[in-house]
Design an enzyme around this catalytic site. Structure first.
Site, PDB file in Angstrom:
ATOM      1  N   SER A 224      24.491  11.689  10.479  1.00 34.21           N
ATOM      2  CA  SER A 224      25.436  11.396  11.566  1.00 34.21           C
ATOM      3  C   SER A 224      26.654  10.651  11.035  1.00 34.21           C
ATOM      4  O   SER A 224      26.546   9.869  10.088  1.00 34.21           O
ATOM      5  CB  SER A 224      24.732  10.527  12.619  1.00 34.21           C
ATOM      6  OG  SER A 224      25.669  10.004  13.534  1.00 34.21           O
TER       7      SER A 224
ATOM      8  N   TYR B 222      31.886  13.208  14.240  1.00 30.12           N
ATOM      9  CA  TYR B 222      32.520  12.738  15.475  1.00 30.12           C
ATOM     10  C   TYR B 222      33.979  12.511  15.121  1.00 30.12           C
ATOM     11  O   TYR B 222      34.292  11.758  14.189  1.00 30.12           O
ATOM     12  CB  TYR B 222      31.917  11.412  15.954  1.00 30.12           C
ATOM     13  CG  TYR B 222      30.622  11.518  16.716  1.00 30.12           C
ATOM     14  CD1 TYR B 222      30.461  12.448  17.748  1.00 30.12           C
ATOM     15  CD2 TYR B 222      29.561  10.665  16.430  1.00 30.12           C
ATOM     16  CE1 TYR B 222      29.267  12.523  18.454  1.00 30.12           C
ATOM     17  CE2 TYR B 222      28.371  10.738  17.135  1.00 30.12           C
ATOM     18  CZ  TYR B 222      28.234  11.670  18.147  1.00 30.12           C
ATOM     19  OH  TYR B 222      27.053  11.740  18.843  1.00 30.12           O
TER      20      TYR B 222
ATOM     21  N   THR C 105      30.122  17.782  16.718  1.00 28.29           N
ATOM     22  CA  THR C 105      29.467  17.555  18.012  1.00 28.29           C
ATOM     23  C   THR C 105      30.518  17.618  19.118  1.00 28.29           C
ATOM     24  O   THR C 105      31.516  16.889  19.090  1.00 28.29           O
ATOM     25  CB  THR C 105      28.736  16.198  17.991  1.00 28.29           C
ATOM     26  OG1 THR C 105      27.725  16.278  16.988  1.00 28.29           O
ATOM     27  CG2 THR C 105      28.097  15.891  19.336  1.00 28.29           C
TER      28      THR C 105
ATOM     29  N   LYS D  84      27.940  21.813  17.817  1.00 26.36           N
ATOM     30  CA  LYS D  84      26.685  21.316  18.388  1.00 26.36           C
ATOM     31  C   LYS D  84      26.919  20.792  19.796  1.00 26.36           C
ATOM     32  O   LYS D  84      27.753  19.908  20.002  1.00 26.36           O
ATOM     33  CB  LYS D  84      26.128  20.189  17.507  1.00 26.36           C
ATOM     34  CG  LYS D  84      24.894  19.510  18.080  1.00 26.36           C
ATOM     35  CD  LYS D  84      24.296  18.523  17.079  1.00 26.36           C
ATOM     36  CE  LYS D  84      23.090  17.805  17.647  1.00 26.36           C
ATOM     37  NZ  LYS D  84      23.435  16.749  18.598  1.00 26.36           N
TER      38      LYS D  84
ATOM     39  N   HIS E 187      22.156  17.296  23.656  1.00 25.53           N
ATOM     40  CA  HIS E 187      22.231  15.996  22.989  1.00 25.53           C
ATOM     41  C   HIS E 187      20.973  15.159  23.271  1.00 25.53           C
ATOM     42  O   HIS E 187      21.028  13.948  23.466  1.00 25.53           O
ATOM     43  CB  HIS E 187      23.491  15.246  23.466  1.00 25.53           C
ATOM     44  CG  HIS E 187      24.081  14.312  22.436  1.00 25.53           C
ATOM     45  ND1 HIS E 187      25.286  14.534  21.825  1.00 25.53           N
ATOM     46  CD2 HIS E 187      23.643  13.129  21.928  1.00 25.53           C
ATOM     47  CE1 HIS E 187      25.573  13.535  21.001  1.00 25.53           C
ATOM     48  NE2 HIS E 187      24.584  12.674  21.040  1.00 25.53           N
TER      49      HIS E 187
HETATM   50  C1  FMN Z   1      18.767   7.834  18.648  1.00 25.38           C
HETATM   51  C2  FMN Z   1      19.548   9.106  18.691  1.00 25.38           C
HETATM   52  C3  FMN Z   1      20.821   9.131  18.146  1.00 25.38           C
HETATM   53  C4  FMN Z   1      21.557  10.309  18.171  1.00 25.38           C
HETATM   54  N1  FMN Z   1      22.775  10.318  17.557  1.00 25.38           N
HETATM   55  C5  FMN Z   1      23.454  11.487  17.482  1.00 25.38           C
HETATM   56  C6  FMN Z   1      24.653  11.555  16.728  1.00 25.38           C
HETATM   57  O1  FMN Z   1      25.085  10.583  16.121  1.00 25.38           O
HETATM   58  N2  FMN Z   1      25.313  12.743  16.699  1.00 25.38           N
HETATM   59  C7  FMN Z   1      24.841  13.855  17.348  1.00 25.38           C
HETATM   60  O2  FMN Z   1      25.472  14.914  17.295  1.00 25.38           O
HETATM   61  N3  FMN Z   1      23.687  13.820  18.044  1.00 25.38           N
HETATM   62  C8  FMN Z   1      22.987  12.671  18.118  1.00 25.38           C
HETATM   63  N4  FMN Z   1      21.788  12.653  18.780  1.00 25.38           N
HETATM   64  C9  FMN Z   1      21.253  13.904  19.377  1.00 25.38           C
HETATM   65  C10 FMN Z   1      20.382  14.680  18.373  1.00 25.38           C
HETATM   66  O3  FMN Z   1      21.162  15.232  17.348  1.00 25.38           O
HETATM   67  C11 FMN Z   1      19.631  15.840  19.036  1.00 25.38           C
HETATM   68  O4  FMN Z   1      20.532  16.674  19.724  1.00 25.38           O
HETATM   69  C12 FMN Z   1      18.521  15.403  19.984  1.00 25.38           C
HETATM   70  O5  FMN Z   1      17.958  14.178  19.600  1.00 25.38           O
HETATM   71  C13 FMN Z   1      17.435  16.484  20.020  1.00 25.38           C
HETATM   72  O6  FMN Z   1      16.467  16.176  20.951  1.00 25.38           O
HETATM   73  P1  FMN Z   1      15.047  15.494  20.577  1.00 25.38           P
HETATM   74  O7  FMN Z   1      15.328  14.073  20.252  1.00 25.38           O
HETATM   75  O8  FMN Z   1      14.280  15.669  21.852  1.00 25.38           O
HETATM   76  O9  FMN Z   1      14.434  16.269  19.434  1.00 25.38           O
HETATM   77  C14 FMN Z   1      21.036  11.478  18.782  1.00 25.38           C
HETATM   78  C15 FMN Z   1      19.754  11.434  19.337  1.00 25.38           C
HETATM   79  C16 FMN Z   1      19.005  10.280  19.294  1.00 25.38           C
HETATM   80  C17 FMN Z   1      17.621  10.286  19.875  1.00 25.38           C
END
Ligand code: FMN
Length: 357
Positions: A116, A140, A166, A228, A252
């Site tokens: 990330s 981002y 994203t 994404k 997300h």
């Molecule tokens: C703690 C956390 C931080 C996240 N940070 C980002 C991020 O920085 N950038 C991003 O594109 N998605 C972020 N996401 C979304 C994840 O990339 C992903 O889409 C999502 O967690 C998938 O679902 P799942 O947790 O049920 O497997 C984050 C998700 C979580 C749980």
């Protein structure tokens, strides 16, 4: 910061979901809420996992399944499974080794790791920690385009092999748990911004980002560009028309808009709209090897896994994530065997029935 860690016998953890309870004992409460939580009432958060359970497989028999090969390629990158680690901010909240440990575990399991923009460790640090592993960089956009470009250039210079832009964060979702816990993401230290690391500017969402910006972002490197956060066939079609190399059907992890559909429930219509022009990946609620097979049957090339990876990291650092990926691998191999599909490529639309109500 993580508290004292109980010793964990990883061999006794046999499902991805179990890691959450283990992590609950080691991650500080507000950080736990940040990782676990979704937006608003968390309707979509529950739905993301529940939706996978509504699909039914259609196994074929009397197929030679003596040799199972679960590997594939994602954007031309070899992957031991049709799985990559989803980009998630602040792995340091789960474990002191942060993204370095997660990236090493992904490398040893042979699957891509996505870093990330909001990582605890820097782009360079993670590249050094896992030099052989396939690494992608999630972008981002920053308020200053020069800073966005610099991030892309740093990722390209240190061997990351795709930019995952994203597109579903023009503003942060209404994260109720974080508000209740007074968990302030703007003060969590960041790896990528040097001395400025704790300035809130770096999590400024991108309300001005549009389709018109994609060409410029693409021009900053020769890396494939992945979008994404696509949730409709309309946007899937636009993404393909704009030359996205891949898209991630994703809400997300239900952290942005609540009361949206589960990604798996829109997957097939997005795949149809994209019509083979871009790879289609999906994430949100993937917890079982069975889910991977369902995703592929509905037309996905692969899946991303989010929260369970952070739970496993919290449980036991690199070894915890390796254990989680080994479970996923074993589940997927057994699924391939019992489905009568020795490889991901053998899975077709006929291997999954419609979702049951
Ligand atoms: C703690 C956390 C931080 C996240 N940070 C980002 C991020 O920085 N950038 C991003 O594109 N998605 C972020 N996401 C979304 C994840 O990339 C992903 O889409 C999502 O967690 C998938 O679902 P799942 O947790 O049920 O497997 C984050 C998700 C979580 C749980």
């Amino acid at each position: 910061m993580p508290t004292d860690r109980p010793t964990i016998d990883l061999t006794r953890v046999v499902t991805l979901r179990e890691f959450e309870a283990v992590a609950a004992r080691t991650v500080e409460a507000a950080a736990f809420g940040y990782i676990a939580g979704g937006a608003w009432d968390e309707v979509s958060l529950a739905e993301n996992e529940a939706a996978w359970l509504r699909y039914r497989l259609r196994p074929r028999v009397l197929v030679d399944v003596s040799r199972i090969d679960p590997s594939t390629t994602l954007l031309g990158t070899p992957a031991a499974l049709p799985v990559a680690i989803a980009p998630m901010a602040f792995h340091g909240l789960a474990h002191a080794d942060g993204e370095s440990a997660t990236a090493r575990a992904a490398a040893s399991a042979g699957i891509p790791f996505t870093l990330s923009t909001m990582s605890s460790r820097s782009i360079e640090n993670v590249a050094e920690a896992a030099p052989q592993g396939a690494r992608w960089f999630q972008l981002y956009t920053q308020a200053d385009p020069g800073k966005t470009r610099a991030l892309v250039e740093r990722a390209a210079a240190t061997g990351y092999s795709a930019i995952i832009l994203t597109v579903d964060l023009p503003a942060l979702g209404y994260r109720q748990r974080d508000r209740q816990n007074a968990f302030d993401v703007t003060v969590v230290p960041l790896g990528n911004f040097g001395e400025e690391g704790i300035r809130p500017t770096h999590i400024d969402p991108a309300p001005t980002l549009t389709w018109a910006d994609l060409d410029e972002i693409r021009s900053w490197s020769s890396l494939p560009l992945v979008l994404k956060g696509i949730m409709t066939p309309e946007d899937g079609r636009l993404a393909a028309e704009h030359g996205a190399d891949a898209i991630v059907v994703s809400n997300h992890g239900a952290r942005q808009l609540d009361r949206v559909l589960a990604p798996v429930d829109v997957l097939e219509e997005v795949v149809e709209a994209v019509a083979g022009r871009s790879e289609v990946w999906v994430d949100g609620g993937v917890r079982r090897g069975l889910d991977i097979a369902i995703a592929i049957a509905l037309g996905a090339r692969g899946v991303l896994v989010g929260r369970p990876i952070l739970w496993a990291l919290a449980a036991d650092g690199q070894a915890g994530v390796e254990r989680a990926l080994a479970i996923l691998r074993e589940e997927f191999e057994i699924t391939l065997t019992l489905l009568g599909t020795p490889t991901p490529a053998a899975i077709s639309r006929d291997h999954v029935a419609r979702a049951v109500p």
